[in-house]
Design an enzyme around this catalytic site. Structure first.
Site, PDB file in Angstrom:
ATOM      1  CG  HIS A   1      -1.924  -1.081   1.254  1.00  0.00           C
ATOM      2  ND1 HIS A   1      -2.910  -1.180   2.203  1.00  0.00           N
ATOM      3  CD2 HIS A   1      -2.098  -2.125   0.407  1.00  0.00           C
ATOM      4  CE1 HIS A   1      -3.662  -2.247   1.947  1.00  0.00           C
ATOM      5  NE2 HIS A   1      -3.189  -2.845   0.869  1.00  0.00           N
TER       6      HIS A   1
ATOM      7  CD  GLU B   1      -1.890   3.885   3.096  1.00  0.00           C
ATOM      8  OE1 GLU B   1      -1.593   3.567   1.933  1.00  0.00           O
ATOM      9  OE2 GLU B   1      -3.065   3.850   3.542  1.00  0.00           O
TER      10      GLU B   1
ATOM     11  CB  CYS C   1      -6.311  -0.769   5.217  1.00  0.00           C
ATOM     12  SG  CYS C   1      -4.569  -1.238   5.290  1.00  0.00           S
TER      13      CYS C   1
ATOM     14  CB  CYS D   1      -1.857   1.706   6.205  1.00  0.00           C
ATOM     15  SG  CYS D   1      -1.330   0.779   4.741  1.00  0.00           S
TER      16      CYS D   1
HETATM   17 ZN   LIG Z   1      -3.269  -0.008   3.808  1.00  0.00          ZN
END
Ligand SMILES: [Zn+2]
Length: 156
Positions: A58, A60, A88, A91
């Site tokens: 992902h 980030e 999410c 993260c």
């Molecule tokens: Zn994420």
């Protein structure tokens, strides 16, 4: 957030879902709460989950790992993560682990959002670090980018 959107568009060119992130570092003097230096972008990344077949790919998440490498520290105090889509659980969990100061995000994520929509990891008092989440910055633009991407993909 404009820089994060640029990263999202670059990701899309690679065939990824368009999500981008940057990390901005602004060291604060703990005594005076005044900035010690100008804010600077220390990391930028786009979503790479398909390219790398990495469930942690992902935007980030990758940007925070880059930021740690840049600072030579696992602790991202003084850092703000800008990301085009609400983080999410994974993260948001890394933001907690890295002790970030703040996360600014664009579009909310009704299916996975962990900083306000489904969960509020950033302000869960049971955890040993809380941080500020600022939703909706250029939110329409970030959401539209995703909406258009999925509409195009459905047509294929
Ligand atoms: Zn994420």
């Amino acid at each position: 957030m404009r820089l994060a959107i640029d990263e999202a568009r670059r990701a899309e060119e690679l065939g990824e879902v368009p999500i981008g992130a940057v990390v901005v570092y602004e060291p604060i003097d703990p005594a005076t709460r005044r900035p010690l230096a100008e804010p600077q972008v220390i990391a930028r990344a786009g979503n790479l989950r398909e390219t790398t077949q990495d469930p942690a790919g992902h935007a980030e998440f990758l940007a925070m790992k880059q930021a740690s490498a840049a600072l030579g520290a696992w602790r991202l105090a003084g850092c703000t993560v800008y990301v085009t889509l609400e983080p999410c659980i994974m993260c948001a969990g890394l933001m907690h682990q890295a002790r970030v100061d703040r996360c600014v995000y664009g579009a909310p994520d009704p299916k996975a959002g962990a900083l306000g929509t489904l969960y509020r990891i950033n302000e869960d008092e049971r955890l040993n670090h809380n941080f500020t989440a600022t939703p909706g910055v250029l939110g329409n633009e970030c959401a539209e980018m995703l909406r258009a991407f999925f509409a195009r993909r459905r047509r294929k």
